[in-house]
Write a protein that holds these residues in place. Structure first.
Motif, mmCIF file in Angstrom:
data_model
loop_
_atom_site.group_PDB
_atom_site.id
_atom_site.type_symbol
_atom_site.label_atom_id
_atom_site.label_comp_id
_atom_site.label_asym_id
_atom_site.label_seq_id
_atom_site.Cartn_x
_atom_site.Cartn_y
_atom_site.Cartn_z
ATOM 1 N N ALA A 195 99.502 -27.961 93.853
ATOM 2 C CA ALA A 195 98.638 -28.343 92.893
ATOM 3 C C ALA A 195 97.070 -28.545 93.473
ATOM 4 C CB ALA A 195 99.183 -29.497 92.343
ATOM 5 N N LEU A 196 97.220 -29.045 94.715
ATOM 6 C CA LEU A 196 95.729 -29.206 95.043
ATOM 7 C C LEU A 196 95.301 -27.703 95.395
ATOM 8 C CD1 LEU A 196 94.319 -31.721 96.421
ATOM 9 C CD2 LEU A 196 95.452 -31.108 98.570
ATOM 10 N N ASN A 197 95.904 -26.852 95.856
ATOM 11 C CA ASN A 197 95.127 -25.592 96.356
ATOM 12 C C ASN A 197 94.919 -24.858 94.714
ATOM 13 O OD1 ASN A 197 95.112 -25.365 98.970
ATOM 14 N ND2 ASN A 197 97.343 -24.825 99.020
ATOM 15 N N ASP A 198 95.503 -25.088 93.593
ATOM 16 C CA ASP A 198 95.257 -24.507 92.398
ATOM 17 C C ASP A 198 93.860 -25.241 92.051
ATOM 18 O OD1 ASP A 198 97.412 -22.779 92.256
ATOM 19 O OD2 ASP A 198 98.712 -24.113 91.164
ATOM 20 N N LEU A 199 93.673 -26.400 92.191
ATOM 21 C CA LEU A 199 92.710 -27.009 91.634
ATOM 22 C C LEU A 199 91.346 -26.563 92.552
ATOM 23 C CD1 LEU A 199 91.051 -29.321 90.051
ATOM 24 C CD2 LEU A 199 91.888 -31.053 91.734
ATOM 25 N N ARG A 200 91.590 -26.680 94.048
ATOM 26 C CA ARG A 200 90.381 -26.166 94.563
ATOM 27 C C ARG A 200 89.932 -24.826 94.225
ATOM 28 N NH1 ARG A 200 89.565 -22.416 97.478
ATOM 29 N NH2 ARG A 200 91.771 -21.805 97.459
ATOM 30 N N ALA A 201 90.779 -23.831 93.949
ATOM 31 C CA ALA A 201 90.652 -22.611 93.705
ATOM 32 C C ALA A 201 89.846 -22.469 92.249
ATOM 33 C CB ALA A 201 91.797 -21.712 93.393
ATOM 34 N N ASP A 202 90.150 -23.249 91.417
ATOM 35 C CA ASP A 202 89.525 -23.377 89.832
ATOM 36 C C ASP A 202 87.972 -23.508 90.157
ATOM 37 O OD1 ASP A 202 91.710 -22.429 88.871
ATOM 38 O OD2 ASP A 202 92.195 -24.433 87.783
ATOM 39 N N ILE A 203 87.909 -24.731 91.093
ATOM 40 C CA ILE A 203 86.527 -25.278 91.353
ATOM 41 C C ILE A 203 85.653 -24.247 92.156
ATOM 42 C CG2 ILE A 203 85.233 -26.986 92.587
ATOM 43 C CD1 ILE A 203 87.312 -28.866 92.183
ATOM 44 N N ALA A 204 86.349 -23.492 93.120
ATOM 45 C CA ALA A 204 85.560 -22.485 94.050
ATOM 46 C C ALA A 204 85.152 -21.236 92.872
ATOM 47 C CB ALA A 204 86.474 -21.909 94.715
ATOM 48 N N ALA A 205 86.081 -20.972 92.036
ATOM 49 C CA ALA A 205 85.670 -19.940 90.890
ATOM 50 C C ALA A 205 84.547 -20.277 90.127
ATOM 51 C CB ALA A 205 86.902 -19.409 90.281
ATOM 52 N N ALA A 206 84.482 -21.407 89.761
ATOM 53 C CA ALA A 206 83.183 -21.914 88.973
ATOM 54 C C ALA A 206 82.095 -21.747 89.790
ATOM 55 C CB ALA A 206 83.489 -23.365 88.597
ATOM 56 N N VAL A 207 82.264 -22.111 91.206
ATOM 57 C CA VAL A 207 81.092 -22.085 92.079
ATOM 58 C C VAL A 207 80.700 -20.600 92.187
ATOM 59 C CG1 VAL A 207 80.175 -22.442 94.477
ATOM 60 C CG2 VAL A 207 81.473 -24.144 93.230
ATOM 61 N N ALA A 376 80.777 -27.161 95.303
ATOM 62 C CA ALA A 376 81.059 -26.433 96.563
ATOM 63 C C ALA A 376 81.822 -27.539 97.447
ATOM 64 C CB ALA A 376 80.040 -25.645 97.197
ATOM 65 N N GLU A 377 81.007 -28.539 97.714
ATOM 66 C CA GLU A 377 81.293 -29.670 98.799
ATOM 67 C C GLU A 377 82.737 -30.386 98.000
ATOM 68 O OE1 GLU A 377 80.336 -30.642 101.264
ATOM 69 O OE2 GLU A 377 78.204 -29.914 101.484
ATOM 70 N N ALA A 378 82.890 -30.194 96.761
ATOM 71 C CA ALA A 378 84.031 -30.794 96.359
ATOM 72 C C ALA A 378 85.227 -29.913 96.506
ATOM 73 C CB ALA A 378 84.247 -30.965 94.632
ATOM 74 N N ALA A 379 85.157 -28.502 96.666
ATOM 75 C CA ALA A 379 86.137 -27.691 97.009
ATOM 76 C C ALA A 379 86.307 -27.693 98.666
ATOM 77 C CB ALA A 379 85.806 -26.250 96.667
ATOM 78 N N THR A 380 85.437 -27.996 99.233
ATOM 79 C CA THR A 380 85.550 -28.298 100.758
ATOM 80 C C THR A 380 86.465 -29.498 100.952
ATOM 81 O OG1 THR A 380 83.639 -27.047 101.026
ATOM 82 C CG2 THR A 380 84.569 -28.526 102.875
ATOM 83 N N ALA A 381 85.948 -30.519 100.246
ATOM 84 C CA ALA A 381 86.924 -31.783 100.417
ATOM 85 C C ALA A 381 88.431 -31.378 100.098
ATOM 86 C CB ALA A 381 86.319 -32.640 99.704
ATOM 87 N N LEU A 382 88.627 -30.691 99.248
ATOM 88 C CA LEU A 382 89.901 -30.397 98.535
ATOM 89 C C LEU A 382 90.754 -29.534 100.004
ATOM 90 C CD1 LEU A 382 89.600 -29.894 94.700
ATOM 91 C CD2 LEU A 382 90.852 -31.834 95.996
#
Length: 429
Positions: A195-207, A376-382
């Motif tokens: 679930a953590l990786n799915d959230l990170r992937a969604d944010i990274a796609a928006a970035v 992008a920083e949020a995705a890195t933190a995840l």
């Protein structure tokens, strides 16, 4: 800029004068008093009312339509009045002077109406940024992207991400609470990591989606090649004006020359560059360095040199097909053109437009640079959270991620961010 909630602001909110109609906005506690002072009464809320406007001496100023929006149910969240007057310069000047004569009223600063809407919860920060882009939009793509942002597209996305993040945080806090009774490997189950990786992937796609700057400033098309390959002639033909000096002398162009162009409703930024070659000329060498920098920053490179030396993602074009010795386009080129005769230019324009539209789709959010950097920083933190075996450290990274979500809504120095944003607005917005 610090707004005083006790002040009432006013400004012309419609376009340049003269015009058929001019809209004057008044927002603040004295807005109702302005209508009483000029029209003698307060109209029924949200119903257009025709009235005579008079100055303090009783002289007729104009016949106008009045609209009254009591707060907090208004665009700014406070009492708001609109006066739709005739759009002559003298009329508007006289009515503005009469409004300014009402106690507690002053002329608005740029963006102050929107700033009050933000302060009063009628708009969030990302919506205000979208509104700024909407006011500046010059193309259909930019308009659609800005409207999506202004109507809360990013806010809704972040709200969804935050809900998922809170669920993960609750899970890990529960693991910490009852961790003494569990084995270490049970603290962070596999489903939690997924679930953590799915959230990170969604944010990274928006970035990684096409940025707002591309829609606003234009799809960057760089024309590159060796000296005397027809670059300047081509940019003049595509721009349909003389952007660059075109001569048979090699090395005429010494600097990167930019030309904004609208093609099929899509904004392009065409760039002519110095010819790429080894040179001992100090000035030409600077131009060549700038050409290489422009190529590195380009969204599309049109290469007019030998096809075999072109990068894989460049569009190799065989130029000057009007010359007898160049009539046949060799293998390896996407197409042959002549900027002098127009041969192949329609095909080239179609290819540029296809590339620009595919790279600037507005099916998703178009983030500006500030939003991209924070997310992008949020995705890195995840990503860091996903690698933690210690639940305490993982929980800390989740809290850091939530902080970046908050920062997208205005940052830590909110007033400085607001000042920079609203400086882009007009007085009446």
């Amino acid at each position: 800029m610090s707004a005083d909630a006790g002040e009432t602001i006013f400004a012309l909110s419609s376009g340049a004068l003269p015009a058929a109609i001019a809209i004057l906005r008044v927002s603040g506690p004295a807005a109702g008093g302005v209508l009483r002072a000029l029209a003698g009464r307060l109209p029924e809320p949200r119903r257009a009312t025709l009235a005579s406007l008079r100055d303090r001496d009783g002289a007729l100023l104009d016949r106008a339509l009045l609209l009254w929006f009591p707060g907090p149910g208004s665009a700014t969240g406070e009492d708001l009045a609109e006066l739709h007057v005739h759009g002559g310069k003298a009329v508007v000047r006289a009515v503005l002077a009469a409004i300014g004569g009402v106690r507690g009223c002053r002329m608005a600063e740029p963006g102050e109406f929107t700033r009050r809407a933000l302060r009063n919860g009628r708009l969030d920060f990302t919506g205000a940024e979208g509104l700024a882009d909407l006011l500046a939009a010059e193309t259909e793509q930019a308009r659609r992207a800005a409207l999506l942002m202004a109507e809360g597209g990013l806010s809704r996305r972040i709200h969804g991400w935050r809900e998922r993040l809170l669920a993960l945080t609750a899970e890990i806090e529960a693991a910490l609470e009852f961790g003494e009774a569990l084995e270490e490997e049970e603290l962070l189950p596999e489903a939690f990591g997924a679930a953590l990786n799915d959230l990170r992937a969604d944010i990274a796609a928006a970035v990684q989606a096409p940025p707002a700057e591309r829609l606003r400033d234009g799809f960057r098309v760089v024309i590159a090649g060796p000296p005397n390959s027809g670059k300047s002639t081509l940019i003049n033909a595509l721009a349909e004006r003389n952007v660059a000096i075109a001569t048979p002398v090699a090395g005429t162009t010494r600097d990167a020359l930019e030309a904004p162009v609208m093609l099929g409703g899509t904004a392009l930024l065409l760039t002519d560059t110095a010819g790429l070659r080894e040179s001992d000329d100090a000035v030409e060498a600077i131009g060549i360095d700038r050409a290489r920098a422009a190529i590195a920053a380009a969204d599309l490179v049109i290469w007019l040199g030998a096809a075999e030396v072109a990068a894989q993602d460049w569009l190799s074009v065989h130029s000057r097909n009007d010359l007898a010795e160049r009539r046949i386009t060799p293998p390896g080129y996407a197409l042959g053109i002549s900027a002098m005769t127009g041969e192949g230019l329609d095909d080239l324009r179609a290819r540029i437009l296809t590339a620009a539209r595919s790279a600037s789709t507005t099916d998703d959010l178009a983030l500006n640079q500030r939003q991209r950097l924070l997310l992008a920083e949020a995705a890195t933190a995840l990503s860091d959270a996903a690698t933690q075996h210690d639940p305490v450290l993982c929980a800390e990274q989740l809290r850091t991620t939530c902080g970046y979500f908050d920062a997208v809504a205005g940052g830590t120095d909110v007033e400085a961010v607001l000042d920079g944003l609203f400086a882009r607005f007009c007085l009446g917005k």
